[in-house]
Design a protein around this motif. Structure first.
Motif, PDB file in Angstrom:
ATOM      1  N   ILE A  32      50.700  38.128  36.236  1.00  0.00           N
ATOM      2  CA  ILE A  32      49.949  37.429  37.287  1.00  0.00           C
ATOM      3  C   ILE A  32      49.998  36.012  37.043  1.00  0.00           C
ATOM      4  O   ILE A  32      49.374  35.704  35.816  1.00  0.00           O
ATOM      5  CB  ILE A  32      48.613  38.196  37.252  1.00  0.00           C
ATOM      6  CG1 ILE A  32      48.557  39.578  37.577  1.00  0.00           C
ATOM      7  CG2 ILE A  32      47.746  37.267  38.247  1.00  0.00           C
ATOM      8  CD1 ILE A  32      49.124  39.842  39.154  1.00  0.00           C
ATOM      9  N   SER A  33      50.389  35.237  37.929  1.00  0.00           N
ATOM     10  CA  SER A  33      50.072  33.545  37.872  1.00  0.00           C
ATOM     11  C   SER A  33      49.429  33.147  39.172  1.00  0.00           C
ATOM     12  O   SER A  33      50.275  33.612  40.435  1.00  0.00           O
ATOM     13  CB  SER A  33      51.326  32.933  37.575  1.00  0.00           C
ATOM     14  OG  SER A  33      51.810  33.254  36.262  1.00  0.00           O
ATOM     15  N   GLY A  51      44.492  46.786  41.214  1.00  0.00           N
ATOM     16  CA  GLY A  51      44.165  45.961  40.022  1.00  0.00           C
ATOM     17  C   GLY A  51      43.132  44.923  40.396  1.00  0.00           C
ATOM     18  O   GLY A  51      43.082  44.048  39.493  1.00  0.00           O
ATOM     19  N   LYS A  52      42.466  44.942  41.600  1.00  0.00           N
ATOM     20  CA  LYS A  52      41.618  43.632  41.951  1.00  0.00           C
ATOM     21  C   LYS A  52      40.502  43.765  40.822  1.00  0.00           C
ATOM     22  O   LYS A  52      40.304  42.628  40.720  1.00  0.00           O
ATOM     23  CB  LYS A  52      40.997  44.025  43.560  1.00  0.00           C
ATOM     24  CG  LYS A  52      42.288  44.061  44.421  1.00  0.00           C
ATOM     25  CD  LYS A  52      41.701  44.136  46.051  1.00  0.00           C
ATOM     26  CE  LYS A  52      40.487  45.183  46.034  1.00  0.00           C
ATOM     27  NZ  LYS A  52      41.432  46.571  46.022  1.00  0.00           N
ATOM     28  N   LEU A 208      44.829  36.251  48.140  1.00  0.00           N
ATOM     29  CA  LEU A 208      45.567  36.628  46.987  1.00  0.00           C
ATOM     30  C   LEU A 208      45.960  38.185  47.580  1.00  0.00           C
ATOM     31  O   LEU A 208      45.033  38.770  47.349  1.00  0.00           O
ATOM     32  CB  LEU A 208      44.891  36.549  45.626  1.00  0.00           C
ATOM     33  CG  LEU A 208      44.315  35.119  45.276  1.00  0.00           C
ATOM     34  CD1 LEU A 208      43.549  35.193  43.938  1.00  0.00           C
ATOM     35  CD2 LEU A 208      45.741  33.929  44.875  1.00  0.00           C
ATOM     36  N   LEU A 209      47.350  38.451  47.443  1.00  0.00           N
ATOM     37  CA  LEU A 209      47.478  39.821  48.102  1.00  0.00           C
ATOM     38  C   LEU A 209      48.085  40.480  46.968  1.00  0.00           C
ATOM     39  O   LEU A 209      49.132  40.183  46.401  1.00  0.00           O
ATOM     40  CB  LEU A 209      48.459  39.684  49.325  1.00  0.00           C
ATOM     41  CG  LEU A 209      48.000  39.036  50.634  1.00  0.00           C
ATOM     42  CD1 LEU A 209      48.985  38.733  51.581  1.00  0.00           C
ATOM     43  CD2 LEU A 209      46.676  39.393  51.186  1.00  0.00           C
ATOM     44  N   MET A 210      47.420  41.746  46.518  1.00  0.00           N
ATOM     45  CA  MET A 210      48.022  42.426  45.540  1.00  0.00           C
ATOM     46  C   MET A 210      48.507  43.954  45.751  1.00  0.00           C
ATOM     47  O   MET A 210      48.016  44.356  46.874  1.00  0.00           O
ATOM     48  CB  MET A 210      46.759  42.594  44.438  1.00  0.00           C
ATOM     49  CG  MET A 210      46.486  41.290  43.761  1.00  0.00           C
ATOM     50  SD  MET A 210      45.166  41.713  42.535  1.00  0.00           S
ATOM     51  CE  MET A 210      46.306  42.789  41.408  1.00  0.00           C
ATOM     52  N   LEU A 215      50.844  40.446  42.128  1.00  0.00           N
ATOM     53  CA  LEU A 215      50.516  39.575  43.094  1.00  0.00           C
ATOM     54  C   LEU A 215      51.701  39.458  43.975  1.00  0.00           C
ATOM     55  O   LEU A 215      52.723  38.824  43.404  1.00  0.00           O
ATOM     56  CB  LEU A 215      50.011  38.191  42.295  1.00  0.00           C
ATOM     57  CG  LEU A 215      49.572  37.085  43.457  1.00  0.00           C
ATOM     58  CD1 LEU A 215      48.327  37.632  44.021  1.00  0.00           C
ATOM     59  CD2 LEU A 215      49.330  35.899  42.797  1.00  0.00           C
ATOM     60  N   LEU A 216      51.444  39.829  45.390  1.00  0.00           N
ATOM     61  CA  LEU A 216      52.609  39.579  46.220  1.00  0.00           C
ATOM     62  C   LEU A 216      52.717  38.245  46.592  1.00  0.00           C
ATOM     63  O   LEU A 216      53.784  37.684  47.080  1.00  0.00           O
ATOM     64  CB  LEU A 216      52.366  40.805  47.282  1.00  0.00           C
ATOM     65  CG  LEU A 216      52.224  42.142  47.134  1.00  0.00           C
ATOM     66  CD1 LEU A 216      52.140  43.008  48.323  1.00  0.00           C
ATOM     67  CD2 LEU A 216      53.811  42.343  46.179  1.00  0.00           C
ATOM     68  N   ALA A 217      51.616  37.727  46.974  1.00  0.00           N
ATOM     69  CA  ALA A 217      51.541  36.536  47.447  1.00  0.00           C
ATOM     70  C   ALA A 217      50.202  35.587  47.457  1.00  0.00           C
ATOM     71  O   ALA A 217      49.217  36.235  47.111  1.00  0.00           O
ATOM     72  CB  ALA A 217      51.986  36.414  49.035  1.00  0.00           C
TER      73      ALA A 217
END
Length: 247
Positions: A32-33, A51-52, A208-210, A215-217
């Motif tokens: 995750i970045s 994972g949020k 932040l879409l997970m 992380l998707l975007a």
């Protein structure tokens, strides 16, 4: 509510690089970045179990990480200097049932040397002044959530990390809470708000879409619509998942 906003700072409130978390032999977060701008509301969205909560625990310094870095307000996450600067509201209300709202907030305020005026201000900020003398077990679900928020606000944190604060609330209470979140952001605070309900993305400046620990975007709601060609944010999120699967 007191506002202790300093001079403008272009550095992000949160900067995470190549974060990996493993629990029980299972990879929970994978490379995750991300960055979170200051003075904004950033929505952390994705299905339950993606994972949020683990990611938020990394932000507040309560989660052991396998590798990577998490910087919060210019310091390593969990540093002693961040204890008053970061407020964290967990999914379950963090108040004592046998104490009044005032006593709950005063208890947390005492940890930071806050005054009684600070306690009253925090309670007023979440709209609970008329219920300040009620015990925790006399509050509704929405009021308990607000009381927990007041406990986090009493130290006047620069960053608020809120883990699914609107779950289980009716639409009117959800709308009231989001208005409070926007008021806090207008006062200069940075908010991270997680949710598994995509329509709440509409309230956020950035998303932040997970999914499945990845992380998707990271983009704005309008950018998500533009990138996917979907007007509905829920359909846009599903389209983003399909686009990732096709790569």
């Amino acid at each position: 509510m007191r506002v202790t906003v300093t001079a403008p700072n272009s550095a992000p409130a949160i900067a995470i690089e190549h974060l990996q978390v493993r629990r029980g032999g299972r990879q929970v977060l994978q490379d995750i970045s991300l960055t979170v701008p200051r003075g904004s509301i950033t929505g952390l969205l994705g299905p339950s179990g993606c994972g949020k909560t683990t990611l938020m625990r990394c932000m507040v310094g309560t989660q052991l990480v396998e590798s990577g870095s998490v910087r919060v307000l210019g310091e390593d996450a969990g540093s002693p200097g961040l204890r008053r600067r970061v407020g964290y509201v967990t999914q379950a209300p963090s108040i004592y049932d046998d104490l009044t709202v005032t006593d709950n907030v005063a208890y947390f305020g005492a940890l930071y040397g806050c005054s009684y005026d600070d306690v009253e201000t925090a309670i007023a900020a979440v709209g609970l002044s008329s219920h300040a003398g009620n015990r925790g077990n006399q509050l509704s679900g929405g009021q308990r959530t607000r009381a927990s928020l007041a406990c986090a606000l009493v130290a006047d944190p620069e960053l608020l990390v809120l883990d699914e604060p609107t779950v289980g609330l009716d639409p009117v209470l959800r709308a009231d809470l989001w208005e409070q979140f926007h008021e806090l952001a207008r006062g200069g605070r940075t908010l991270i708000v997680s949710s598994h309900v995509m329509d709440e993305a509409e309230h956020c400046d950035k998303l932040l879409l997970m999914r499945e620990g990845r992380l998707l975007a990271q983009l704005s709601p309008d950018e998500l619509r533009s990138d996917t060609g979907e007007s509905s944010l829920e359909n846009a999120f599903l389209a983003l998942i399909r686009m990732g699967e096709e790569l």
